[in-house]
Design a protein around this motif. Structure first.
Motif, PDB file in Angstrom:
ATOM      1  N   SER A  22      -9.170  -4.885   3.500  1.00 50.28           N
ATOM      2  CA  SER A  22      -7.783  -5.328   3.460  1.00 50.28           C
ATOM      3  C   SER A  22      -7.646  -6.759   3.966  1.00 50.28           C
ATOM      4  CB  SER A  22      -6.906  -4.389   4.284  1.00 50.28           C
ATOM      5  OG  SER A  22      -7.382  -4.317   5.621  1.00 50.28           O
TER       6      SER A  22
ATOM      7  N   ARG B  33      -8.645  -8.776  -4.703  1.00 52.09           N
ATOM      8  CA  ARG B  33      -7.604  -7.758  -4.598  1.00 52.09           C
ATOM      9  C   ARG B  33      -6.265  -8.428  -4.391  1.00 52.09           C
ATOM     10  NH1 ARG B  33      -8.636  -3.975   0.513  1.00 52.09           N
ATOM     11  NH2 ARG B  33      -6.425  -3.396   0.269  1.00 52.09           N
ATOM     12  N   ASP B  34      -5.243  -7.718  -4.786  1.00 51.79           N
ATOM     13  CA  ASP B  34      -3.864  -8.165  -4.590  1.00 51.79           C
ATOM     14  C   ASP B  34      -3.207  -7.109  -3.712  1.00 51.79           C
ATOM     15  OD1 ASP B  34      -1.049  -8.517  -4.857  1.00 51.79           O
ATOM     16  OD2 ASP B  34      -1.371  -9.641  -6.711  1.00 51.79           O
ATOM     17  N   ASN B  35      -2.896  -7.470  -2.487  1.00 53.12           N
ATOM     18  CA  ASN B  35      -2.337  -6.508  -1.540  1.00 53.12           C
ATOM     19  C   ASN B  35      -0.854  -6.225  -1.784  1.00 53.12           C
ATOM     20  OD1 ASN B  35      -4.743  -6.064  -0.144  1.00 53.12           O
ATOM     21  ND2 ASN B  35      -4.401  -7.834   1.189  1.00 53.12           N
ATOM     22  N   VAL B  36      -0.225  -6.991  -2.637  1.00 52.39           N
ATOM     23  CA  VAL B  36       1.171  -6.727  -3.004  1.00 52.39           C
ATOM     24  C   VAL B  36       1.219  -5.753  -4.169  1.00 52.39           C
ATOM     25  CG1 VAL B  36       3.320  -7.735  -3.850  1.00 52.39           C
ATOM     26  CG2 VAL B  36       1.944  -8.963  -2.151  1.00 52.39           C
ATOM     27  N   LYS B  37       0.430  -6.044  -5.200  1.00 51.76           N
ATOM     28  CA  LYS B  37       0.395  -5.172  -6.374  1.00 51.76           C
ATOM     29  C   LYS B  37      -0.558  -3.990  -6.196  1.00 51.76           C
ATOM     30  CE  LYS B  37       1.457  -8.962  -9.555  1.00 51.76           C
ATOM     31  NZ  LYS B  37       0.982  -9.744 -10.728  1.00 51.76           N
ATOM     32  N   ILE B  38      -1.332  -4.007  -5.136  1.00 52.85           N
ATOM     33  CA  ILE B  38      -2.327  -2.974  -4.828  1.00 52.85           C
ATOM     34  C   ILE B  38      -3.294  -2.809  -6.001  1.00 52.85           C
ATOM     35  CG2 ILE B  38      -2.715  -0.745  -3.736  1.00 52.85           C
ATOM     36  CD1 ILE B  38      -0.847  -2.569  -2.227  1.00 52.85           C
ATOM     37  N   THR B  39      -3.917  -3.909  -6.344  1.00 55.34           N
ATOM     38  CA  THR B  39      -4.906  -3.902  -7.415  1.00 55.34           C
ATOM     39  C   THR B  39      -6.214  -4.483  -6.896  1.00 55.34           C
ATOM     40  OG1 THR B  39      -4.190  -6.073  -8.196  1.00 55.34           O
ATOM     41  CG2 THR B  39      -3.152  -4.158  -9.204  1.00 55.34           C
TER      42      THR B  39
END
Length: 114
Positions: free
Chosen positions: A52, A70-76
């Motif tokens: 994370s 990773r994109d911690n906003v889009k959870i991708t």
């Protein structure tokens, strides 16, 4: 946590592919995300993972060729695969860990062949 992977396919040696995976469900608890792969007759192995906080780990066989993000906003989580080799042929699985549990996507086939 549910995982939906996309990407993969057939590519010639030296080519590129991009895998993507989106998480849904109890996404607030997700810690590390990553990709594993399993070739016919072989055990599933780690390809790359990212925490994370953005710390990455790669298998020696893909270092310098693959990039995880990773994109911690889009959870991708995505895996950019360059300079692909025939030995990269496998089913690739999206993976996340959340509250001590491992979750897996459905797998996507990557075939590197001329």
């Amino acid at each position: 946590v549910q995982l939906q992977a996309s990407g993969g396919g057939l590519v010639q040696p030296g080519g590129s592919l991009r895998l993507s995976c989106v998480a849904s469900g109890s996404i607030f608890s997700i810690n590390a995300m990553g990709w594993y792969r399993q070739a016919p007759g072989k055990q599933r192995e780690l390809v790359a993972r990212i925490t994370s906080g953005g710390v990455t780990t790669y298998a020696d066989s893909v270092k310098g060729r693959f990039t995880i993000s990773r994109d911690n906003v889009k959870i991708t989580v995505a895996l950019q695969m360059n300079s692909l080799k025939p030995e990269d042929t496998a089913v690739y699985y999206c993976w996340v860990t959340a509250q001590g549990y491992n979750y897996w996507g459905q797998g996507t086939q990557v075939t590197v062949s001329s």
